[in-house]
Design an enzyme around this catalytic site. Structure first.
Site, PDB file in Angstrom:
ATOM      1  N   ASP A 292       0.787  -1.121  -0.069  1.00  0.00           N
ATOM      2  CA  ASP A 292       0.180  -0.166  -0.011  1.00  0.00           C
ATOM      3  C   ASP A 292       0.766   0.980   0.214  1.00  0.00           C
ATOM      4  OD1 ASP A 292       1.076  -0.278   2.690  1.00  0.00           O
ATOM      5  OD2 ASP A 292      -1.122  -0.805   3.299  1.00  0.00           O
TER       6      ASP A 292
ATOM      7  N   ASN B 176      -7.584  -2.926  14.230  1.00  0.00           N
ATOM      8  CA  ASN B 176      -8.810  -3.153  13.715  1.00  0.00           C
ATOM      9  C   ASN B 176      -9.133  -4.384  12.886  1.00  0.00           C
ATOM     10  OD1 ASN B 176      -8.014  -2.209  11.142  1.00  0.00           O
ATOM     11  ND2 ASN B 176      -9.362  -0.454  11.150  1.00  0.00           N
TER      12      ASN B 176
ATOM     13  N   HIS C 136      -7.156  -4.857  10.061  1.00  0.00           N
ATOM     14  CA  HIS C 136      -6.930  -4.699   8.725  1.00  0.00           C
ATOM     15  C   HIS C 136      -5.784  -5.283   8.286  1.00  0.00           C
ATOM     16  CE1 HIS C 136      -4.632  -0.520   9.267  1.00  0.00           C
ATOM     17  NE2 HIS C 136      -3.712  -1.701   9.350  1.00  0.00           N
TER      18      HIS C 136
ATOM     19  N   GLU D 126      -9.795  -1.939   5.125  1.00  0.00           N
ATOM     20  CA  GLU D 126     -10.189  -1.898   6.612  1.00  0.00           C
ATOM     21  C   GLU D 126     -11.504  -2.779   6.795  1.00  0.00           C
ATOM     22  OE1 GLU D 126      -8.439  -0.054   8.372  1.00  0.00           O
ATOM     23  OE2 GLU D 126      -7.962   1.848   7.815  1.00  0.00           O
TER      24      GLU D 126
END
Ligand code: PGA
Length: 247
Positions: A67, A136, A138, A143
């Site tokens: 990313d 979380n 991810h 996400e």
């Protein structure tokens, strides 16, 4: 899935480094999928050590990063291209032209993402993908709520990710709110996957990924669908796991 619980960050890096190095030594033109963040730094230190002390050769290695922030040039010290150059690429004999990080400054994100996917395909796919995990759940910047079949694309970052990463910016307000990320579907096509996690803040996400249901609420749970995944986690990130996964 295999789970290795390491006592220290250094041990986490060495365990993961041994898996990566074994693959690189067995197959020329090895295609590595790489991650950024604090977690993979011990792995990159180990790969640099293996290169310098044990002749690990990167001259034909190809890499693809997961990313990049949209809006940050490669020269920005919080860009993932900058991170990779400084944490790994500048210290080994990899050919820079063979290293791929999404371009956060592209003026045509959609085409750029399609070309990124096509480039991965052209080299025969990723042999070994290194991942970190968000608090979380991810993976990359996929996400919670991301489709488990998603491909490389532009995404909005969640508040939890912004809260985790903004402190790295001198002015936290400057952290981009959007990024380009490989998709979960893209990640799952890798031949082999190594998930790294350390620190108590990751314990709940690690437990959900390994032992929870496969669902979009925890993108890392999609790894349960993959036949060759190794989690290498420190003890404090493994506290949510049942005994069957502990050493
Ligand atoms: P970290 O980030 O390694 O900096 O904790 C991991 C991630 O968010 O994927």
């Amino acid at each position: 899935m295999r789970v290795i619980v390491a006592k220290t960050l250094e041990e986490m890096g060495k365990e993961a480094g041994a898996i990566v190095a074994e693959g690189m030594r067995a197959k020329p033109h090895y295609v590595l999928g790489l991650a950024t963040g604090d977690t993979p730094k011990p792995l990159y230190r180990e790969l640099i050590r293996l290169h310098k002390e044990e002749d690990l050769d990167f001259s034909t290695t190809v890499s693809f990063n997961l990313d990049e922030y949209i809006g940050l040039p490669a020269t920005h010290d919080q860009s993932y291209r900058y991170f990779m150059d400084h944490e790994l690429f500048n210290h080994v004999n990899i050919v820079k032209a063979n290293t791929h990080v999404p371009d956060g400054m592209t003026d045509d994100v959609e085409t750029h993402c399609l070309v990124y996917e096509a480039t991965i395909e052209d080299v025969g796919g990723i042999d070994c993908q290194v991942l970190g995990i968000g608090r979380n759940g991810h993976i990359g910047f996929n996400e919670p709520g991301s489709s488990l079949a998603s491909r490389t694309r532009a995404v909005d970052l969640t508040e939890s990710t912004i809260e985790a990463n903004a402190p790295h910016f001198p002015n936290p307000e400057d952290m981009p709110r959007r990024a380009i990320t490989m998709g979960i579907g893209t990640i799952l096509e890798s031949e082999k996957i190594i998930m790294l996690a350390c620190g108590p803040k990751k314990a709940a996400a690690v437990a959900a990924a390994l032992e929870g249901p496969v669902c979009v609420k925890c993108p890392a749970s999609a790894l349960q669908l993959h036949p060759d995944v190794t989690f290498v986690v420190t003890e404090d990130a493994a506290t949510g796991l049942t005994l069957k996964f502990r050493r």
